[in-house]
Design an enzyme around this catalytic site. Structure first.
Site, PDB file in Angstrom:
ATOM      1  N   ASP A   1     -10.828   1.687  -3.182  1.00 24.34           N
ATOM      2  CA  ASP A   1     -11.337   1.324  -1.858  1.00 24.34           C
ATOM      3  C   ASP A   1     -12.860   1.248  -1.849  1.00 24.34           C
ATOM      4  O   ASP A   1     -13.451   0.742  -0.886  1.00 24.34           O
ATOM      5  CB  ASP A   1     -10.888   2.356  -0.824  1.00 24.34           C
ATOM      6  CG  ASP A   1      -9.446   2.168  -0.388  1.00 24.34           C
ATOM      7  OD1 ASP A   1      -8.865   1.103  -0.695  1.00 24.34           O
ATOM      8  OD2 ASP A   1      -8.897   3.069   0.258  1.00 24.34           O
TER       9      ASP A   1
ATOM     10  N   ASP B   1       0.832  -1.204   0.000  1.00 26.12           N
ATOM     11  CA  ASP B   1       0.000   0.000   0.000  1.00 26.12           C
ATOM     12  C   ASP B   1       0.869   1.258   0.000  1.00 26.12           C
ATOM     13  O   ASP B   1       2.063   1.225   0.317  1.00 26.12           O
ATOM     14  CB  ASP B   1      -0.920  -0.004   1.226  1.00 26.12           C
ATOM     15  CG  ASP B   1      -2.282   0.618   0.944  1.00 26.12           C
ATOM     16  OD1 ASP B   1      -2.389   1.432   0.013  1.00 26.12           O
ATOM     17  OD2 ASP B   1      -3.243   0.285   1.670  1.00 26.12           O
TER      18      ASP B   1
END
Length: 690
Positions: free
Chosen positions: A513, A445
C-alpha cells in the site's frame, strides 16, 4: 532429466546447470546425497556408496543426512512429518516402490495403513517437492506435514537472507550470519503475511550479487506457514518448511482420505544472488504465472482519488483523464457495492449500490470500454461487515469461538470459507457480478488476519486454517475457468498475500500500500529476490504523498520508480495540471515501449537502493533497459557510471536516447554515465544491440 541408479535405489534429477540426488540404504533410510552443480548418475552412486559417519556420543547417526525426517526413532532434528492415532504417535515407515511419470519421481512409503509419497520434479534448475498422505485405516491426525526438508552441503560461514517487514514496509531484505540452533520465520495469521515472504536463501564463502553459490527455497502456500533453518550440532544445515506455524494439528484423515502438501521449491545457483533471482523469475514465467507471455496493461485505480466517496459521474471523469493519458485498464476500487460508504458497512453484499450506480456497473463499464480501456473492480470476498445484509442473515458464517468476543479489525470479520455454503454463496455472487457487466479485471483484497479461528459444531475445527486456503484456491480456479477473459490481482492490505501459491492463480500482485517512490525502491528490491517484475504492481500517486509521509517528489521520479514493474497510476487526476497530464502521457507511452523488456527480461540489480544512486537493468533479446534513480547528490560529485551486466562483450550497443554507440565490454567494465543530478532525479536509458 531423471536418472536412476543400477540398483534402483539411487535417483538423480538434473536441470541445465544443477543436480539433486538421493538414495535409499539397505535398511530403508532415505538419505540426501547432493544438491549443487550438475553431476552424473555414476557420481551419485559414488556418493551413495560412502558409509554413514560413525556413531558418537549422544548424536544420531542420520540427523542432518536424512532426506525427509519423520517423528520417531533415532532422530532429534525437527520432524517434517508428525502424525498420531488414538493409540500411537510418530512414523515407522517402510519403502514400497518408486514410480516415474513425466519426469516426476514418486517414492512410496507406508506405515501400516498410512501411505506416504514423496514427490520430486525438476523444472529448469528449480526442484519442486511435495508430499501426499493417504489413509486406508483408522483415523489419523496430521499434526504437521511439511512439504520438504532441504539439506545443504557442509560449508563454513553460512549466511541467511530473508525479507521481513510490516504493513507499508514489506519485503525488506536482510542478511545475517547463521548461528547454531533454529531460525524460524512464518505467519500465524491465516494468510502469507506482511511480515515475511515464504522464501529464504543461504550462501557461504561470501556470495555477491553476481558470484558465488546461493541456495534458495520458496513455499507455494497462501495461509499460515513456517520455514525453519537449522544449523545442527555438527554444523550441517537443513531447511524445513510447510503449512502451519506450530504443531497443534492440521487435519484428520479418515479411511480413504488423502492430503497433498503445497510445493516447497528449491534452487541452487553459482551466479550469486542475481543469478538465483533470474532463475526464480524464469521458473515462474515458464511454470507458475498464468499467461506469463501476455504483458500486463497500464492501469488506473480510483482509490486514492475518491476513497469511499464514489459516484458514477466522478468515475467517468477520472476515466476520461486516464484514457487521455494512455491508460489501458480502469479500476473502480472500494465503495461501489451495498451500503459501502465507509469501512464500517457493506462487505459481503456484492451488488452495486443503487444510489451510486442506479443501472448497475454495466453503463460505466461500457463507457470505459468505449474510451479504449478495459474495466476492473475491487472486491474482498473473504470478509464481511457486521453492518451488512449477509451478516444479519448468517452471523454463523464467520470464524468465531463460542462464548468469546468476535474481534473486528478494520470493522470486519472473516468469513469461514471452509464451509461449503459460504463457498457456494461467494461463487454465486461473484459469478453473477462478472456476468452482469463487461468486467476484465478483479482486484481481490484480504484486509485482516485470523483472530477468532473457531468453527462451532465442527468435530475438528482446527482444519479451517488449511481448508480456508484450499477453498480460496478453488473459488479462484472456478472463477477463472468460468470467466477466462478476466484477470485477477492478489492484494492483502498491500503485500500481505504474496507467494508462489497465489502467484500461480493470479495475474499480478499488489506489492505494498506504500506508493512513496523512494520507499518503493527498497520494497521492490526485496521483492525481486524471488518474484519477477511481470507480477509486481506499482503505482504513480500524488505528491506530496499524503497517504504516508508527505514526501514531495517529481513526476519523473515517481514514474521511473513504478516502471520497474507493472505500471499503474493511482493519483487524483482531477487535481493534476495540464502540464502534469501531458508529461504523464509521455511516461506511459515510454513504458508501453519498454514493457516487453521489463516484464519478460532478465533482471540485473546494478546498485541497491541504499541512498545515493541505485539502478536495475533488464535484458530481453537485443533490447536493454536501465532504470536509474538518484536520491541525493553530495558535494557536487557526479553520479558514478553504471557498470552494466548480461551484455555481449563483443557487440556494440546503441543508446536510443543519445544515439551514442558503446561496446558491450566497455559498458560492463567502465560503465554507462547516467547524467543524474540533484535530489530525486531518475532516468530511463534504452540500448539496442547492433
Amino acid at each position: 532429466m531423471l536418472e536412476i541408479g543400477g540398483d534402483g535405489r539411487t535417483w538423480l534429477l538434473s536441470g541445465p546447470t544443477s543436480s539433486y540426488a538421493l538414495s535409499l540404504t539397505e535398511d530403508d533410510t532415505l538419505l540426501h546425497l547432493h544438491w549443487g552443480p550438475r553431476i552424473g548418475i555414476a557420481d551419485a552412486e559414488g556418493l551413495a556408496a560412502r558409509p554413514l559417519p560413525p556413531y558418537r556420543g549422544f548424536e544420531s547417526q542420520i540427523d542432518g543426512l536424512e532426506e525427509y525426517p519423520v517423528e520417531g526413532g533415532p532422530r532429534f532434528v525437527r520432524p517434517a512429518l508428525s502424525v498420531r492415532t488414538d493409540e500411537v504417535r510418530g512414523t515407522e515407515w517402510t519403502f514400497r516402490a518408486y514410480e516415474v511419470e513425466d519426469d516426476e519421481l514418486r517414492l512410496r512409503f507406508s506405515d501400516h495403513e498410512l501411505g506416504i509419497t514423496l514427490h520430486y520434479r525438476m523444472r529448469h534448475d528449480v526442484v519442486e517437492r511435495w508430499v501426499t498422505l493417504t489413509n486406508e485405516g483408522a483415523d489419523v491426525e496430521v499434526l504437521r506435514a511439511d512439504s520438504a526438508t532441504w539439506t545443504l552441503p557442509l560449508r563454513e560461514g553460512w549466511r541467511l537472507s530473508q525479507v521481513h517487514g510490516r504493513w507499508a514496509a514489506e519485503s525488506q531484505l536482510v542478511r545475517t550470519d547463521l548461528t547454531y540452533g533454529e531460525h524460524v520465520i512464518g505467519s500465524r495469521r491465516g494468510h502469507t503475511g506482511h511480515q515475511h515472504l515464504p522464501w529464504v536463501a543461504l550462501d557461504a564463502e561470501g556470495a555477491t550479487e553476481e558470484r558465488g553459490e546461493v541456495y534458495g527455497c520458496a513455499l507455494a502456500w497462501s495461509g499460515t506457514w513456517r520455514i525453519c533453518v537449522a544449523q545442527l550440532p555438527d554444523a550441517r544445515v537443513q531447511i524445513t518448511g510447510g503449512i502451519g506455524y506450530d504443531d497443534s494439528g492440521l487435519l484428520r484423515l479418515a479411511a480413504g482420505d488423502s492430503y497433498a502438501t503445497p510445493v516447497f521449491a528449491g534452487l541452487w545457483s553459482d551466479g550469486g544472488f542475481g543469478g538465483a533471482s533470474r532463475a526464480w523469475h524464469a521458473y515462474q514465467r515458464a511454470y507458475v504465472i498464468p499467461d506469463a507471455d501476455r504483458d500486463r496493461p497500464v492501469l488506473y485505480n480510483s482509490w486514492e482519488a475518491t476513497e469511499f466517496d464514489i459516484s458514477e459521474d466522478q468515475q467517468r471523469e477520472l476515466a476520461r483523464r486516464a484514457a487521455a493519458m494512455g491508460v489501458e485498464l480502469f479500476v473502480v476500487d472500494d465503495g461501489w457495492f451495498g451500503s459501502r460508504t465507509s469501512d464500517r458497512a457493506g462487505l459481503g453484499d456484492w451488488t452495486p449500490n443503487p444510489d451510486r450506480f442506479p443501472a448497475g456497473l454495466k453503463p460505466l463499464a461500457e463507457d470505459v470500454r468505449a474510451l479504449g480501456m478495459q474495466f476492473g473492480i475491487w472486491v474482498e470476498p473473504e470478509m464481511v461487515n457486521a453492518d451488512s445484509d449477509l451478516y444479519r442473515a448468517h452471523p454463523d458464517w464467520v470464524q468465531f469461538q463460542p462464548g468469546r468476543k468476535r474481534t473486528e479489525f478494520r470493522n470486519q470479520l472473516v468469513l469461514n470459507l471452509a464451509r461449503d455454503d459460504v463457498q457456494e454463496y461467494l461463487w454465486e455472487k461473484l459469478d453473477a457480478l462478472l456476468s452482469s457487466a463487461p468486467i476484465d479485471y478483479v482486484k481481490w483484497d484480504f484486509n485482516r488476519c485470523f483472530t477468532d479461528a473457531g468453527w462451532p459444531g465442527e468435530p475438528y475445527p482446527q482444519k479451517l486454517w488449511v481448508e480456508h486456503v484450499h477453498a480460496f484456491y478453488r473459488l479462484l480456479d472456478r472463477l477463472r475457468a468460468a470467466h477466462p477473459g478476466v484477470a485477477f490481482e492478489s492484494c492483502s492490505g498491500g503485500g500481505g498475500r504474496i507467494d508462489l501459491g497465489v502467484v500461480s492463480r493470479t495475474d499480478q500482485v499488489w506489492t505494498s500500500d506504500n506508493t512513496d517512490p523512494l520507499d518503493r525502491l527498497v520494497i521492490q528490491h526485496g521483492f525481486s529476490q524471488i518474484h519477477p517484475a511481470r507480477v509486481m504492481a506499482a503505482w504513480v500517486t500524488d505528491s506530496p504523498n499524503t497517504q504516508l509521509n508527505d514526501r514531495v517528489s517529481s513526476l519523473r521520479f515517481r514514474f521511473v520508480s513504478a516502471m520497474a514493474g507493472v505500471l499503474g497510476v493511482g493519483g487524483d487526476l482531477t487535481t493534476w495540471s495540464e502540464e502534469e497530464l501531458a508529461e504523464a502521457r509521455e511516461w506511459v507511452e515510454l513504458y508501453r515501449e519498454i514493457r516487453p523488456v521489463v516484464q519478460r527480461g532478465d533482471l540485473y540489480r546494478l546498485r541497491p537502493p541504499a541512498g545515493g544512486l541505485s539502478a536495475v537493468q533488464y535484458v530481453h533479446g537485443d533490447e536493454v533497459v536501465v532504470l536509474a534513480w538518484l536520491q541525493a547528490q553530495h558535494y557536487g560529485e557526479p553520479a558514478a557510471p553504471l557498470r552494466l551486466r548480461g551484455l555481449d562483450p563483443g557487440n556494440a550497443y546503441e543508446c536510443r536516447e543519445s544515439g551514442e554507440v558503446h561496446r558491450g565490454a566497455v559498458l560492463m567494465h567502465h560503465g554507462l554515465p547516467t547524467g543524474l543530478r540533484g535530489d530525486f532525479d531518475a532516468a530511463v536509458i534504452r540500448l539496442r544491440r547492433i
